[in-house]
Design an enzyme around this catalytic site. Structure first.
Site, PDB file in Angstrom:
ATOM      1  CB  SER A   1     -41.917  -1.940  12.987  1.00 14.75           C
ATOM      2  OG  SER A   1     -41.343  -2.709  12.144  1.00 14.75           O
TER       3      SER A   1
ATOM      4  CE  LYS B   1     -46.539  -8.037  16.939  1.00 16.10           C
ATOM      5  NZ  LYS B   1     -46.116  -8.804  15.870  1.00 16.10           N
TER       6      LYS B   1
ATOM      7  CG  HIS C   1     -46.293 -11.425  12.255  1.00 20.12           C
ATOM      8  ND1 HIS C   1     -45.238 -11.332  12.942  1.00 20.12           N
ATOM      9  CD2 HIS C   1     -45.956 -10.419  11.110  1.00 20.12           C
ATOM     10  CE1 HIS C   1     -44.241 -10.580  12.328  1.00 20.12           C
ATOM     11  NE2 HIS C   1     -44.590  -9.778  11.324  1.00 20.12           N
TER      12      HIS C   1
ATOM     13  CB  THR D   1     -41.420  -9.957  16.809  1.00 22.85           C
ATOM     14  OG1 THR D   1     -42.315  -8.999  17.007  1.00 22.85           O
ATOM     15  CG2 THR D   1     -42.431 -10.964  15.765  1.00 22.85           C
TER      16      THR D   1
ATOM     17  CE1 TYR E   1     -39.598 -10.037  13.751  1.00 27.03           C
ATOM     18  CE2 TYR E   1     -39.110  -8.095  12.495  1.00 27.03           C
ATOM     19  CZ  TYR E   1     -39.837  -9.186  12.792  1.00 27.03           C
ATOM     20  OH  TYR E   1     -41.150  -8.893  12.134  1.00 27.03           O
TER      21      TYR E   1
HETATM   22  C1  FNR Z   1     -47.058  -6.580  10.837  1.00 24.73           C
HETATM   23  N1  FNR Z   1     -46.604  -7.247  11.808  1.00 24.73           N
HETATM   24  C2  FNR Z   1     -45.267  -6.863  12.458  1.00 24.73           C
HETATM   25  N2  FNR Z   1     -45.025  -7.744  13.471  1.00 24.73           N
HETATM   26  C3  FNR Z   1     -43.638  -7.377  14.208  1.00 24.73           C
HETATM   27  O1  FNR Z   1     -43.590  -7.747  15.060  1.00 24.73           O
HETATM   28  N3  FNR Z   1     -42.969  -6.589  13.482  1.00 24.73           N
HETATM   29  C4  FNR Z   1     -43.224  -5.884  12.081  1.00 24.73           C
HETATM   30  O2  FNR Z   1     -42.523  -5.351  11.493  1.00 24.73           O
HETATM   31  C5  FNR Z   1     -44.459  -6.324  11.682  1.00 24.73           C
HETATM   32  N4  FNR Z   1     -44.939  -5.760  10.365  1.00 24.73           N
HETATM   33  C6  FNR Z   1     -45.930  -5.753   9.895  1.00 24.73           C
HETATM   34  C7  FNR Z   1     -46.408  -5.289   8.702  1.00 24.73           C
HETATM   35  C8  FNR Z   1     -47.655  -5.255   8.361  1.00 24.73           C
HETATM   36  C9  FNR Z   1     -48.100  -4.572   6.961  1.00 24.73           C
HETATM   37  C10 FNR Z   1     -48.471  -6.173   8.963  1.00 24.73           C
HETATM   38  C11 FNR Z   1     -50.079  -6.063   8.559  1.00 24.73           C
HETATM   39  C12 FNR Z   1     -48.344  -6.509  10.103  1.00 24.73           C
HETATM   40  C13 FNR Z   1     -47.708  -7.889  12.577  1.00 24.73           C
HETATM   41  C14 FNR Z   1     -48.402  -6.965  13.477  1.00 24.73           C
HETATM   42  O3  FNR Z   1     -47.597  -6.388  14.429  1.00 24.73           O
HETATM   43  C15 FNR Z   1     -49.800  -7.362  14.237  1.00 24.73           C
HETATM   44  O4  FNR Z   1     -49.319  -8.517  14.666  1.00 24.73           O
HETATM   45  C16 FNR Z   1     -50.848  -7.501  13.183  1.00 24.73           C
HETATM   46  O5  FNR Z   1     -50.857  -6.894  12.076  1.00 24.73           O
HETATM   47  C17 FNR Z   1     -52.082  -7.662  13.971  1.00 24.73           C
HETATM   48  O6  FNR Z   1     -53.344  -7.869  13.041  1.00 24.73           O
HETATM   49  P1  FNR Z   1     -54.099  -6.910  12.591  1.00 24.73           P
HETATM   50  O7  FNR Z   1     -54.561  -5.948  13.465  1.00 24.73           O
HETATM   51  O8  FNR Z   1     -53.389  -6.234  11.405  1.00 24.73           O
HETATM   52  O9  FNR Z   1     -55.462  -7.698  12.100  1.00 24.73           O
END
Ligand code: FNR
Length: 359
Positions: free
Chosen positions: A106, A227, A251, A156, A130
């Site tokens: 991330s 994404k 997300h 993303t 981003y």
């Molecule tokens: C995320 N997600 C996310 N996506 C991204 O592109 N950059 C980011 O910094 C973050 N940060 C983030 C923090 C937390 C705590 C969560 C739960 C999610 C989204 C992540 O990449 C992904 O799309 C989801 O978490 C997938 O779903 P599940 O596996 O958590 O159900």
């Protein structure tokens, strides 16, 4: 405590993390309908098993962007791993290196990309990006991760603004002072004004559009993976703009509430893309049979978000390894019990009558 399935790690994390941290990881937007539907949608799909097909040997390996990984599950980008475990993203990187799968780092890591690469020099990694109002910031990080050997950029696209996550607002959640978004050390810290999650608000550029994909392509030779796509229209535009992959994602239900579960959005995207680029998925993967369903419906690989963080909260690197190992074992077993032995042969399934998945 013997950990048997991913929800055991969830339970552990809930008991051991502070309430504000747990709430942050668990959060979905608004009423959390999409977050919850990501999981429920898998339960609505039934597998149609075949028998007597010699499943004595199984092989879970597959490839993403031409690189072999041990099974079709990688780690989705999630922010702030040091909140769950003191070594943070360095532990995640070591675990994925050991298991030989893909780790999407991330942007909002609490270790720097340099620290992450040094911790697991042979790991296979993509970097999640981003686009900032200050384009120079995005440009600099792209060059940095390219030089460090990251193998793809994951752009993303579902965060023009941050979703409304009620508990985070109630808890006034932000990064504790001893942690930093290390990739932007000194940059974000100097910016005054209102903050979201300890990061200055309004840093992301909500005017981002398809033409910025061309801009990104002009900066780098790395493959670009988008994404946050949920429709066939946007999947077609992604192919037309020459990107190398799509992650079907909402997300984790943290952005638009009321959108589709990712497994429900997958088929129209796979049908539209017709194998021209690779299609991946994240959201709600909690068991090996979830992985099987997604792969059988055409996802080349899936990614887990929250379960990796629960693994970290349990035992750092070892915990993430255990989460991945359990998913691998369950995936292998579901495949065999369905009469299949290799994920490569699976991507031909169709949802038939009564949501029975035939392959
Ligand atoms: C995320 N997600 C996310 N996506 C991204 O592109 N950059 C980011 O910094 C973050 N940060 C983030 C923090 C937390 C705590 C969560 C739960 C999610 C989204 C992540 O990449 C992904 O799309 C989801 O978490 C997938 O779903 P599940 O596996 O958590 O159900």
């Amino acid at each position: 405590m013997a950990m048997v399935c991913l929800t055991d790690f969830e339970e552990y994390a809930k008991q051991h993390l502070s309430k504000a941290t747990w709430d942050y990881y668990a959060a979905g937007a608004d009423e959390c309908c999409t977050r919850d539907d990501n999981l429920l949608a898998y339960k609505r799909i039934r597998l149609r098993p075949r028998i007597l097909r010699d499943v004595s040997v199984s092989d879970t390996r597959t490839t993403v962007q031409g690189t072999e990984i041990s099974f079709p599950v990688g780690i989705a980008p999630t922010a702030f791993h040091c909140l769950a475990w003191h070594e943070g993203e360095m532990a995640t990187a070591r675990a994925t290196e050991a298991v030989n799968t893909c780790y999407i780092t991330s942007t909002y890591s609490t270790c720097s990309v340099e620290e992450i690469v040094a911790a697991a020099p042979n790991g296979y990694r993509w970097f999640q990006l981003y686009v900032y109002r200050d384009r120079k910031l995005s440009e600099q990080i792209v060059h940095r991760v390219e030089a460090l050997g990251y193998k793809a950029l994951v752009l993303t696209v579902d965060v023009p603004y941050t979703g409304k996550r009620r508990n985070d607002i109630r808890n006034q959640f932000k990064l504790p002072p001893h942690l930093k978004v290390k990739n932007f050390d000194g940059v974000f810290q100097e910016t005054a004004g209102p903050e979201e999650y300890g990061i200055p608000a309004n840093t992301l550029d909500p005017s981002i559009s398809w033409k910025d994909v061309y801009w990104l392509q002009s900066l780098t030779r790395l493959p670009i993976i988008i994404k946050g796509i949920l429709t066939k229209e946007d999947a077609e535009l992604a192919v037309e703009h020459g990107v190398q992959g799509i992650i079907v994602s909402n997300h984790g239900g943290r952005q638009l509430d009321g959108g589709p579960a990712t497994i429900d959005a997958l088929s129209e995207i796979v049908d539209t893309v017709q194998g021209r680029i690779e299609v991946y998925l994240d959201g709600g993967i909690r068991t090996g049979s979830d992985v099987l369903k997604a792969v059988a419906l055409g996802a080349k690989c899936v990614f887990i978000g929250r379960p990796a963080v629960w693994g970290l909260a349990y035992k750092g690197e070892e915990g993430v390894r255990e989460v991945l190992q359990i998913l691998n074992d369950e995936f292998r077993l579901s495949m065999a019990l369905s009469g299949e032995s290799r994920p490569i042969q699976l991507a031909v399934g169709k949802l038939g009558k009564n949501r029975n998945l035939e392959f």
